[in-house]
Design an enzyme around this catalytic site. Structure first.
Site, short mmCIF file in Angstrom:
data_model
loop_
_atom_site.label_atom_id
_atom_site.label_comp_id
_atom_site.label_asym_id
_atom_site.label_seq_id
_atom_site.Cartn_x
_atom_site.Cartn_y
_atom_site.Cartn_z
N HIS A 143 0.83 -1.20 0.00
CA HIS A 143 0.00 0.00 0.00
C HIS A 143 0.86 1.25 0.00
O HIS A 143 2.07 1.18 0.22
CB HIS A 143 -0.94 0.02 1.21
CG HIS A 143 -2.11 -0.91 1.08
ND1 HIS A 143 -2.05 -2.24 1.43
CD2 HIS A 143 -3.38 -0.70 0.62
CE1 HIS A 143 -3.23 -2.81 1.20
NE2 HIS A 143 -4.05 -1.89 0.71
N LYS A 147 -0.64 4.97 4.50
CA LYS A 147 -1.53 4.04 5.20
C LYS A 147 -1.03 3.81 6.62
O LYS A 147 0.16 3.54 6.84
CB LYS A 147 -1.62 2.71 4.45
CG LYS A 147 -2.64 1.74 5.03
CD LYS A 147 -2.86 0.56 4.11
CE LYS A 147 -3.84 -0.45 4.70
NZ LYS A 147 -5.17 0.14 4.94
#
Length: 251
Positions: A143, A147
């Protein structure tokens, strides 16, 4: 017409959902909630869900874990169904989701995309066969560098769909740096990568003797999650109290 409140409207996903909702003829975002309070929308924005006095059929939540408990309490009090998309919830918060679902409809999914939910279904079917054949199971998720939680809720959900299908108990392992030993058979390794602007990549690896099977999902934009959230909102509006997930939406 389904009237929805966007909880976390000023976040990345909030903006994407509001933009996509404009194309729906049977769903309208009628209010937003965001702790920062800025309003660049045509609908009113409140800095807390308690202050939101706009009637709605459902709440779509893409906020932060710290806001979820209060949101659940308010939705239960107002009998307002909630599509809960925020990840990184603690065990206590997951228990709160269960208790709230006895009073109001709650749809919780670690990932709103149709592709991920179909992958979970496939994994539940093939994992027992491959595990029995001696394949080791590893999950790698990637990600963007903004995040906050790791591993991702989606990676855990994928692991859960595997673990629940296996006849024997398996353990999740997130870090092997502190041990020096051969890989135990009954573990599922879960690794997290954070960098750049990666929207969401998930690889489920079945590693056997002289062969490897990899099942992958790549999200190229946040629109796949936004569309799933909107479909979930349409599904959940008017539903009785209970706990739902994306499997109910995609049928």
């Amino acid at each position: 017409m389904v009237r929805a409140i966007m909880h976390g409207c000023n976040g990345r996903m909030g903006h994407v959902i509001v933009d996509l909702a404009a194309a729906y003829e049977d769903l309208e975002i009628v209010a937003g909630v965001d702790a920062f309070g800025e309003n660049t929308y045509s609908f009113p924005v409140f800095d807390s869900i308690e202050k939101c006095d706009i009637d709605a059929d459902v709440v779509i939540d893409f906020s932060t874990a710290s806001a979820v408990d209060n949101l659940l309490d308010v939705c239960a009090k107002k009998n307002m169904p909630v599509v809960l998309c925020t990840t990184g919830l603690s065990e206590e918060q997951l228990a709160h989701v269960d208790s709230a679902s006895k009073e109001v409809a709650v749809l919780k999914s670690a990932n709103m995309s149709v592709g991920i939910n179909m992958l979970m279904k496939v994994l539940s079917e093939i994992s027992p066969v491959l595990s029995a054949a001696g394949f080791d199971i590893e999950i790698v998720e990637k990600h963007h560098n903004q995040k906050l939680d790791a591993p991702s809720g989606t990676a855990i959900a994928l692991a859960d769909s595997i673990k629940e299908a296996l006849p024997e108990e398996f353990e999740y392992v997130y870090d092997r740096s502190g041990r020096r030993e051969k890989r135990p058979k009954k573990e599922i390794g879960i690794s997290a990568v954070r960098g750049g602007t990666i929207v969401g990549d998930h690889d489920v690896i079945f590693a056997g003797t002289d062969e490897v099977i990899t099942l992958s999902h790549r999200a190229y934009s946040r629109s796949v999650f936004a569309k799933g959230a909107l479909e979930a909102a349409r599904f959940l509006a008017g539903k009785p109290a209970g706990k739902y997930d994306m499997a109910d939406v995609i049928g």
